[in-house]
Design an enzyme around this catalytic site. Sequence first.
Site, PDB file in Angstrom:
ATOM      1  N   GLY A 196       6.346  19.929 -44.210  1.00 25.97           N
ATOM      2  CA  GLY A 196       5.815  21.063 -43.724  1.00 25.97           C
ATOM      3  C   GLY A 196       6.844  21.888 -42.765  1.00 25.97           C
TER       4      GLY A 196
ATOM      5  N   ALA B 237       3.195  21.618 -51.103  1.00 24.67           N
ATOM      6  CA  ALA B 237       2.035  21.821 -50.447  1.00 24.67           C
ATOM      7  C   ALA B 237       1.821  22.747 -49.321  1.00 24.67           C
ATOM      8  CB  ALA B 237       1.628  20.461 -49.514  1.00 24.67           C
ATOM      9  N   SER B 238       2.759  22.662 -48.070  1.00 21.24           N
ATOM     10  CA  SER B 238       2.447  23.660 -47.113  1.00 21.24           C
ATOM     11  C   SER B 238       3.132  25.155 -47.567  1.00 21.24           C
ATOM     12  CB  SER B 238       3.241  23.085 -45.938  1.00 21.24           C
ATOM     13  OG  SER B 238       2.816  21.911 -45.412  1.00 21.24           O
TER      14      SER B 238
ATOM     15  N   LYS C 258       0.145   8.132 -54.009  1.00 20.30           N
ATOM     16  CA  LYS C 258       1.410   8.833 -53.403  1.00 20.30           C
ATOM     17  C   LYS C 258       1.553   8.049 -52.017  1.00 20.30           C
ATOM     18  CE  LYS C 258       3.304  12.539 -51.013  1.00 20.30           C
ATOM     19  NZ  LYS C 258       3.260  13.860 -50.407  1.00 20.30           N
TER      20      LYS C 258
ATOM     21  N   ALA D  42       8.404  17.311 -50.069  1.00 16.75           N
ATOM     22  CA  ALA D  42       8.541  17.866 -48.696  1.00 16.75           C
ATOM     23  C   ALA D  42       9.681  18.730 -48.342  1.00 16.75           C
ATOM     24  CB  ALA D  42       8.392  16.467 -47.927  1.00 16.75           C
ATOM     25  N   GLY D  43       9.641  19.825 -47.862  1.00 18.29           N
ATOM     26  CA  GLY D  43      10.671  20.573 -47.354  1.00 18.29           C
ATOM     27  C   GLY D  43      10.898  22.010 -48.044  1.00 18.29           C
TER      28      GLY D  43
END
Lengths: 66, 262
Positions: B163, B211-212, B102, B189-190
């Site tokens: 994040g 993720a986050s 990645k 992301a986001g």
Amino acid sequence: MTASVNGQRRELPAGTTLGALVDQLAGRRAGVAVALNRQVVPRAAWDVTLVGPDDQVELLSAVAGG
Amino acid sequence: MSGSDALAPLALAGRQFRSRLLLGTGGIPNLAVLERVLEASGAEVATVALRRVDPEARGSILDVLARHRVEVLPNTAGCYTAAEAVLTAQLAREALGTDWVKLEVVADDRTLLPDPLELLEAAEQLCALGFLVLPYTTDDPVLARHLEQVGCAAVMPLGAPIGSGLGIRNPHNIELIVEQARVPVVLDAGIGTASDAALALELGCDAVLVASAITRAEDPPAMAAAMRRAVEAGYLARRAGRIPPRTLARASSPRTGLARLA
């Protein structure tokens, strides 16, 4: 002889190999990678690669991230 | 499931996966929570980062991922130049025995936005070195096209900064990227909550990487379960063919047979 290992100056006996450093600091070889002076050293070469004075060694492994 | 509610496998970088939810492990409180998140999410791909060996570390994330038969996707997080990213990918290949990477090359710490010039340079070099490159990119359709042209195995546009949980700020650009792409599009992301993940699939993305939104949720395994269902719902909705949006109402009850009551 001193070298930088993961950003810390270390006093190392002459003849220290990358393999010995990995065994000492990582405890296992699987999942570890080594950069010597910003070059990847394949694991097959660890036991025959000596750490020299002022070398920069980075020992890396996987952590949670991304 | 079968027929119209069947979930087709995701073909990504030469492999097939049942799950269209990729897990970013950054921010996970500990390995025990990771185990429960993996089970709840159904994810078959999970990212890791490479960092200096910690002699005090207990347990390896690799053991957890191997136990769940999860494909390990190393990232190049923390790299600001193509040279750093290429070296990091080479170290990841040596450490983990995978050609997958990645690719993250960010411009600054405040936004963590991809640096387009360094990213493309790194992608080109890594593809030439035989890596299966999954680049974290902006939502710029032109950059996505360039990344595909240099040989990337997928493109992973952001919905919003890493994040931030701001969701998909420019759905139109994501649609443009999907429309032209001949490699899988993974929204990366986001994502803030389940509806953001569903929207990504509704827009035509092949998968999402979260993720986050999971790892930093109040209850990460519960959010992982929500994301799993959102991704499935978004995928099925995309295939089902939504009604076109209209500016005015269109009655759903018949006009004929209406009683005269006025």
